[in-house]
Design a protein around this motif. Sequence first.
Motif, PDB file in Angstrom:
ATOM      1  N   TYR A  39       0.868  -1.151  -0.059  1.00  0.00           N
ATOM      2  CA  TYR A  39       0.092  -0.094  -0.068  1.00  0.00           C
ATOM      3  C   TYR A  39       0.717   1.460   0.086  1.00  0.00           C
ATOM      4  O   TYR A  39       0.327   2.413  -0.279  1.00  0.00           O
ATOM      5  N   VAL A  40       2.152   1.292   0.120  1.00  0.00           N
ATOM      6  CA  VAL A  40       3.036   2.366   0.432  1.00  0.00           C
ATOM      7  C   VAL A  40       4.001   2.432  -0.990  1.00  0.00           C
ATOM      8  O   VAL A  40       4.257   3.345  -1.728  1.00  0.00           O
ATOM      9  N   ARG A  43       2.409   2.438  -4.670  1.00  0.00           N
ATOM     10  CA  ARG A  43       1.159   3.470  -5.004  1.00  0.00           C
ATOM     11  C   ARG A  43       1.785   4.749  -5.305  1.00  0.00           C
ATOM     12  O   ARG A  43       3.227   4.937  -5.131  1.00  0.00           O
ATOM     13  N   THR A  49       2.557  10.126   1.770  1.00  0.00           N
ATOM     14  CA  THR A  49       3.499   9.037   1.807  1.00  0.00           C
ATOM     15  C   THR A  49       4.832   9.642   2.275  1.00  0.00           C
ATOM     16  O   THR A  49       5.349   8.575   2.989  1.00  0.00           O
ATOM     17  N   TYR A 209     -14.198   5.639   6.645  1.00  0.00           N
ATOM     18  CA  TYR A 209     -12.949   6.583   6.777  1.00  0.00           C
ATOM     19  C   TYR A 209     -13.146   7.569   7.846  1.00  0.00           C
ATOM     20  O   TYR A 209     -12.215   7.763   8.652  1.00  0.00           O
ATOM     21  N   TRP A 266      -5.092   3.421   4.034  1.00  0.00           N
ATOM     22  CA  TRP A 266      -4.857   3.024   2.611  1.00  0.00           C
ATOM     23  C   TRP A 266      -5.146   1.532   2.323  1.00  0.00           C
ATOM     24  O   TRP A 266      -5.678   1.238   1.264  1.00  0.00           O
ATOM     25  N   GLU A 267      -5.044   0.734   3.383  1.00  0.00           N
ATOM     26  CA  GLU A 267      -5.658  -0.729   3.341  1.00  0.00           C
ATOM     27  C   GLU A 267      -6.965  -0.684   3.035  1.00  0.00           C
ATOM     28  O   GLU A 267      -7.404  -1.485   2.309  1.00  0.00           O
ATOM     29  N   HIS A 269      -8.920   1.596   1.874  1.00  0.00           N
ATOM     30  CA  HIS A 269      -9.165   2.299   0.252  1.00  0.00           C
ATOM     31  C   HIS A 269      -9.020   1.151  -0.516  1.00  0.00           C
ATOM     32  O   HIS A 269      -9.692   1.104  -1.507  1.00  0.00           O
ATOM     33  N   ASP A 283      -5.278  10.684  -3.103  1.00  0.00           N
ATOM     34  CA  ASP A 283      -6.000   9.599  -2.423  1.00  0.00           C
ATOM     35  C   ASP A 283      -7.454   9.435  -2.801  1.00  0.00           C
ATOM     36  O   ASP A 283      -7.807  10.386  -3.673  1.00  0.00           O
TER      37      ASP A 283
END
Length: 302
Positions: A39-40, A43, A49, A209, A266-267, A269, A283
């Motif tokens: 996820y990092v 992306r 980030t 969220y 992020w996970e 999403h 995002d």
Amino acid sequence: MSELEASLYALDWNNYISVATITTISYEYVLQFEKEVAYVWGRQWSVMTYLYFATRYFGILVVMTCACWGGLFYIPEAVSYGIFLFMQWGISVYCALAKVILIWRLYAIYGQSKLILYVLSGLFLPVVALYLTMDIFLWSRPSAISVEEVIITPNIKYCEAVFHIGPMPAIYASIPILCYDILLVVLAIAVLVKHLKERKELQMKPNTYVVMIVRYHVVYFVMNLASQIFMAILWANLPTVVMYLVLFLYDTAPFILVPRLIISIWETHANDNCIHVSTTFEDCVCLTSPRILEEHEMNFGA
């Protein structure tokens, strides 16, 4: 208990807590590494980030330094004070980064409100100035604190900090920071209450969220409140066991929670079916604007 026995007792507890800290942070990193890769690293890079990598890897550096300093590894007294200053300044930098992330997320769940961003950023500048003042006044003056090498035997040595002023300056300095944290958590809870009310009227489930961000705000506030209290009481003469248990929480909890806030969003999403992209955050706009998400859900019968 003799002075020699007391020194050995303190050294043992220092080493126990050091090992526990290194183990906890290492386990947390291994636990999150797969998610970080997914996820990092894979992306598109955004402001968040960079904030993630700063809090994750700078945080690990600070924690490991804190764990090693003292008695776990021998560090000469000549460099020990400089390492101690790095630890204290590093913790302040980390706390400032954490607040930047919370401000960024509040800006997001308030529909990218410029007013919220400008007000919180404006109030954040005095907080940064206060962090700098605290680090200079409390940690960077030999008249306030010094580092001494305790020699138990020729082969057993460790360093300890010696405070030369009482805890009251630390307590007074923490009050404005806590007030700012209260403002952040109140704003987060207020938007959640409004969101839940609107969702109830529309007979929809709450935005994942929004709930997640507010939950982390509340947890971070409680954790930071405890950290500020701990930082102040460390200046008092605490029993050895209590002091090292406090240090363990102080040196682990913030460095675990903050990166998890980012990667958890992020996970979530990645497992969502959102088609909108925010050019501001790079995002999903499901995160940045609950109102747009509601319109999207109504249009597509979600």
